[in-house]
Design a protein around this motif. Structure first.
Motif, PDB file in Angstrom:
ATOM      1  N   ILE A 144      38.432  20.241   8.244  1.00 20.76           N
ATOM      2  CA  ILE A 144      38.223  19.974   9.667  1.00 20.76           C
ATOM      3  C   ILE A 144      39.293  18.998  10.115  1.00 20.76           C
ATOM      4  O   ILE A 144      39.231  17.801   9.832  1.00 20.76           O
ATOM      5  N   ILE A 145      40.298  19.523  10.790  1.00 19.03           N
ATOM      6  CA  ILE A 145      41.431  18.704  11.210  1.00 19.03           C
ATOM      7  C   ILE A 145      40.987  17.708  12.282  1.00 19.03           C
ATOM      8  O   ILE A 145      40.186  18.033  13.154  1.00 19.03           O
ATOM      9  N   VAL A 146      41.523  16.509  12.210  1.00 22.85           N
ATOM     10  CA  VAL A 146      41.210  15.483  13.208  1.00 22.85           C
ATOM     11  C   VAL A 146      41.736  15.930  14.568  1.00 22.85           C
ATOM     12  O   VAL A 146      42.860  16.400  14.698  1.00 22.85           O
ATOM     13  N   GLY A 147      40.885  15.798  15.592  1.00 19.50           N
ATOM     14  CA  GLY A 147      41.293  16.171  16.941  1.00 19.50           C
ATOM     15  C   GLY A 147      40.092  16.383  17.829  1.00 19.50           C
ATOM     16  O   GLY A 147      38.947  16.230  17.397  1.00 19.50           O
ATOM     17  N   SER A 148      40.345  16.753  19.069  1.00 21.40           N
ATOM     18  CA  SER A 148      39.258  16.946  20.025  1.00 21.40           C
ATOM     19  C   SER A 148      39.330  18.304  20.707  1.00 21.40           C
ATOM     20  O   SER A 148      38.702  18.510  21.744  1.00 21.40           O
ATOM     21  N   LYS A 149      40.083  19.230  20.140  1.00 25.24           N
ATOM     22  CA  LYS A 149      40.151  20.583  20.677  1.00 25.24           C
ATOM     23  C   LYS A 149      39.349  21.522  19.786  1.00 25.24           C
ATOM     24  O   LYS A 149      39.086  21.225  18.621  1.00 25.24           O
ATOM     25  N   SER A 150      38.992  22.685  20.315  1.00 21.17           N
ATOM     26  CA  SER A 150      38.203  23.648  19.545  1.00 21.17           C
ATOM     27  C   SER A 150      39.018  24.330  18.461  1.00 21.17           C
ATOM     28  O   SER A 150      38.456  24.852  17.501  1.00 21.17           O
ATOM     29  N   ASP A 151      40.329  24.337  18.598  1.00 16.37           N
ATOM     30  CA  ASP A 151      41.210  24.935  17.589  1.00 16.37           C
ATOM     31  C   ASP A 151      42.462  24.089  17.491  1.00 16.37           C
ATOM     32  O   ASP A 151      43.234  23.977  18.449  1.00 16.37           O
ATOM     33  N   MET A 152      42.643  23.470  16.320  1.00 16.04           N
ATOM     34  CA  MET A 152      43.794  22.590  16.112  1.00 16.04           C
ATOM     35  C   MET A 152      44.936  23.288  15.382  1.00 16.04           C
ATOM     36  O   MET A 152      45.857  22.638  14.897  1.00 16.04           O
ATOM     37  N   GLY A 153      44.869  24.618  15.290  1.00 12.62           N
ATOM     38  CA  GLY A 153      45.985  25.366  14.729  1.00 12.62           C
ATOM     39  C   GLY A 153      45.829  25.753  13.284  1.00 12.62           C
ATOM     40  O   GLY A 153      44.720  25.770  12.733  1.00 12.62           O
ATOM     41  N   ALA A 154      46.944  26.085  12.647  1.00 10.33           N
ATOM     42  CA  ALA A 154      46.962  26.627  11.285  1.00 10.33           C
ATOM     43  C   ALA A 154      46.204  25.738  10.306  1.00 10.33           C
ATOM     44  O   ALA A 154      46.388  24.525  10.280  1.00 10.33           O
ATOM     45  N   ILE A 203      33.360  27.339  11.911  1.00 11.21           N
ATOM     46  CA  ILE A 203      32.079  26.645  12.061  1.00 11.21           C
ATOM     47  C   ILE A 203      31.625  26.709  13.511  1.00 11.21           C
ATOM     48  O   ILE A 203      30.437  26.918  13.800  1.00 11.21           O
ATOM     49  N   LEU A 204      32.563  26.556  14.431  1.00 12.47           N
ATOM     50  CA  LEU A 204      32.235  26.627  15.851  1.00 12.47           C
ATOM     51  C   LEU A 204      31.647  27.987  16.218  1.00 12.47           C
ATOM     52  O   LEU A 204      30.724  28.071  17.040  1.00 12.47           O
ATOM     53  N   GLU A 205      32.147  29.032  15.599  1.00 13.91           N
ATOM     54  CA  GLU A 205      31.610  30.370  15.844  1.00 13.91           C
ATOM     55  C   GLU A 205      30.131  30.426  15.467  1.00 13.91           C
ATOM     56  O   GLU A 205      29.306  30.989  16.205  1.00 13.91           O
ATOM     57  N   ASP A 206      29.776  29.835  14.325  1.00 13.53           N
ATOM     58  CA  ASP A 206      28.370  29.764  13.918  1.00 13.53           C
ATOM     59  C   ASP A 206      27.555  28.915  14.892  1.00 13.53           C
ATOM     60  O   ASP A 206      26.412  29.250  15.221  1.00 13.53           O
ATOM     61  N   VAL A 242      28.737  26.102  27.689  1.00 12.46           N
ATOM     62  CA  VAL A 242      28.364  27.042  26.620  1.00 12.46           C
ATOM     63  C   VAL A 242      27.273  26.487  25.712  1.00 12.46           C
ATOM     64  O   VAL A 242      26.649  27.233  24.954  1.00 12.46           O
ATOM     65  N   THR A 243      27.028  25.189  25.778  1.00 13.75           N
ATOM     66  CA  THR A 243      25.986  24.584  24.956  1.00 13.75           C
ATOM     67  C   THR A 243      24.644  24.478  25.686  1.00 13.75           C
ATOM     68  O   THR A 243      23.659  24.030  25.094  1.00 13.75           O
ATOM     69  N   TYR A 244      24.602  24.869  26.958  1.00 10.98           N
ATOM     70  CA  TYR A 244      23.319  24.891  27.654  1.00 10.98           C
ATOM     71  C   TYR A 244      22.355  25.834  26.926  1.00 10.98           C
ATOM     72  O   TYR A 244      22.761  26.863  26.385  1.00 10.98           O
TER      73      TYR A 244
END
Length: 200
Positions: free
Chosen positions: A47-57, A64-67, A110-112
């Motif tokens: 789990i790459i450090v960051g605040s976006k849903s996809d931090m790249g390669a 995990i977000l998909e689940d 999307v979390t509602y």
């Protein structure tokens, strides 16, 4: 009901996890209530450090977000370190923050209509503070917090034995875990029948 449990222990598999041991008690009750439960040990993923849903390669968060997005209920399980949530739990919260502006087809976050619950362990106190920190973050993003939706265990003041090595009041934590399961399921079912409406 689909439930995702994120075990935010700092220990990668196959090391024994105190947090997982208590989380399993909640899972056992959730499954009795008919839930389809998946537990992920976050430390086993990159789990790459960051605040976006996809931090790249190489980023392990998108899977995990998909689940998470496919689940009705999220259980955040974390140990207590230095009186607060684990760095792994904080990393998960920072990545969940990437959903802040994401909307569904009806314009809702999307979390509602997703419900959150909590499991916390620690040799010393701090569990209620940890729950408050995580609950606030998830509520801010759009999760619904069920009443009495957390269980915890700690050994009391000062260093002591861990959950797996102690019998101190574990019966309370386990019974409270059953209440957590019942409450998050009840709220999730209610939201299925009467979801939070889209903005006018």
């Amino acid at each position: 009901m689909k439930v995702l449990v994120l075990n935010c222990t700092l220990k990668p598999s196959p090391q024994a996890s105190n947090t997982e041991a208590l989380a399993l008690e909640v899972i056992k009750e959730l499954e009795k209530l008919g839930a389809d439960v998946k537990m992920i040990r976050v430390a086993d993923h990159n789990i790459i450090v960051g605040s976006k849903s996809d931090m790249g390669a190489g980023d392990g968060w998108p899977a995990i977000l998909e689940d998470l997005l496919a689940s009705d209920i999220l259980i955040m399980a974390t140990p207590t370190w230095m009186g607060t949530l684990s760095s792994m739990a904080m990393r998960v919260m920072e990545r969940i923050n990437g959903l802040y502006s994401a909307r569904d087809k009806q314009g809702r976050p999307v979390t509602y209509n997703k419900v959150a619950g909590f499991v916390v362990t620690g040799e010393e106190d701090g569990a209620r503070h940890v729950v408050a920190e995580i609950a606030h973050g998830l509520m801010d993003v759009g999760f619904t917090i069920a009443p009495q939706s957390y269980t915890y265990w700690n050994n009391g003041p000062g260093p002591g034995k861990a959950y797996l090595k102690s019998d101190f009041r574990k019966d309370w934590s386990i019974e409270t875990g059953k209440l957590v399961a019942a409450n998050v399921m009840a709220v999730a079912k209610a939201l299925k029948k009467s979801p939070i409406p889209p903005p006018a």
